[in-house]
Design a protein around this motif. Structure first.
Motif, mmCIF file in Angstrom:
data_model
loop_
_atom_site.group_PDB
_atom_site.id
_atom_site.type_symbol
_atom_site.label_atom_id
_atom_site.label_comp_id
_atom_site.label_asym_id
_atom_site.label_seq_id
_atom_site.Cartn_x
_atom_site.Cartn_y
_atom_site.Cartn_z
ATOM 1 N N ASP A 57 19.970 24.838 43.569
ATOM 2 C CA ASP A 57 20.545 25.900 44.389
ATOM 3 C C ASP A 57 20.767 27.157 43.553
ATOM 4 O O ASP A 57 20.012 27.429 42.620
ATOM 5 C CB ASP A 57 21.845 25.405 45.044
ATOM 6 N N SER A 91 19.146 30.153 46.165
ATOM 7 C CA SER A 91 20.563 30.424 46.396
ATOM 8 C C SER A 91 20.973 29.991 47.802
ATOM 9 O O SER A 91 20.271 30.262 48.779
ATOM 10 C CB SER A 91 20.853 31.911 46.199
ATOM 11 N N GLY A 92 22.103 29.308 47.883
ATOM 12 C CA GLY A 92 22.611 28.837 49.165
ATOM 13 C C GLY A 92 22.006 27.524 49.627
ATOM 14 O O GLY A 92 22.357 27.025 50.707
ATOM 15 N N THR A 141 21.232 23.777 50.410
ATOM 16 C CA THR A 141 21.962 22.535 50.615
ATOM 17 C C THR A 141 21.014 21.371 50.362
ATOM 18 O O THR A 141 19.806 21.560 50.179
ATOM 19 C CB THR A 141 22.490 22.451 52.056
ATOM 20 N N ASN A 170 26.782 23.086 47.495
ATOM 21 C CA ASN A 170 26.998 23.795 48.761
ATOM 22 C C ASN A 170 27.389 22.842 49.882
ATOM 23 O O ASN A 170 28.146 23.221 50.791
ATOM 24 C CB ASN A 170 25.745 24.590 49.141
ATOM 25 N N ARG A 196 31.150 23.123 51.764
ATOM 26 C CA ARG A 196 31.170 23.255 53.223
ATOM 27 C C ARG A 196 31.763 22.028 53.902
ATOM 28 O O ARG A 196 31.850 21.973 55.131
ATOM 29 C CB ARG A 196 29.745 23.486 53.741
#
Length: 248
Positions: A72, A110-111, A113, A139, A143
């Motif tokens: 990530d 990036s970001g 999951t 991530n 979350r």
């Protein structure tokens, strides 16, 4: 053609040929430097033998082993001004300094999951990969994704790599969460990495952000993503596991 014209033509031809040869040399030299370079400037003396030059070209041109960092924003180097400061690039520097035959590929998003990683692993693993570093899950944890889902996605990624590239060595990078996510959740989250590594007989980094996570001076202003100094420590942590796998 007159004798004068014939003489003039003979005097011109060598000049044309020389000019073409010079242009060819100017054209081919940058290509050789580009294809064989590894970011370092090498000096060649007039006394260097042809065999030595050939050996250097072969050494630099045969980087046919691959380390793929699949992760990530931590792997991607989020927030850094220069991607060369991210840990995959720092691993490449360590490898190059030892003259090892590996190329590190940064496949961080990036970001990302674990679900996102699962959806793209089939495409990524089409290339030849000798070592596969799996760094995903942070991530999910931030979350509050169900641990059963995170575990299933990571297992699915591992299964695809093993099925489609059985010769690949998998390294699983563990992750930990801040305590505000709840003690039970954070404890079980940490343990699922250890369980997956044991069940699948994987190389294992218990916590990829060891000595970095939670330390303000080693992270960016968001308190989550490592800064330049943090990535240096992170690279050293990964290298402890990676080095025995790449050195003879």
């Amino acid at each position: 053609m007159s004798k004068a014209q014939n003489k003039q033509m003979h005097s011109i031809l060598p000049t044309v040929i020389v000019h073409k040869l010079i242009k060819f040399c100017y054209f081919i030299l940058p290509l050789l430097l580009f294809s064989c370079g590894d970011g370092k400037t090498e000096k060649t003396t007039d006394t260097q033998s042809t065999s030595e030059q050939t050996e250097d070209l072969v050494t630099n041109d045969n980087k046919n082993k691959t380390i793929l960092c699949f992760g990530d924003s931590i792997t991607a180097g989020y927030g850094l001004d220069d991607s060369n400061d991210a840990y995959p690039a720092l691993l490449q520097q360590k490898i190059d300094s030892l003259g090892l035959n590996y190329t590190v590929i940064n496949s961080g998003v990036s970001g990302e999951t674990t679900a996102g990683g699962r959806s793209r692993i089939d495409w990524v693993i089409k290339q030849k990969v000798d070592l596969f570093l799996l760094e995903l899950g942070a991530n999910d944890g931030l979350r509050g994704v169900a641990l059963t889902e995170t575990r299933a996605n990571l297992q699915a990624i591992i299964d695809v790599v093993k099925e489609k590239s059985p010769q690949t060595t998998i390294i699983l990078a563990g992750m930990e969460l801040p305590p505000n996510m709840g003690q039970n959740y954070t404890t079980e989250f940490r343990q699922l990495y250890a369980d997956l590594a044991e069940q699948n007989d994987l190389e294992f980094i218990p916590f990829i952000l060891k000595d970095v996570g939670g330390i303000a001076s080693l992270n960016q202003s968001d308190g989550i993503h490592p800064n330049v100094e943090g990535h240096k420590i992170l690279a050293n942590t990964v290298w402890e596991t990676l080095m025995p796998l790449v050195t003879p």
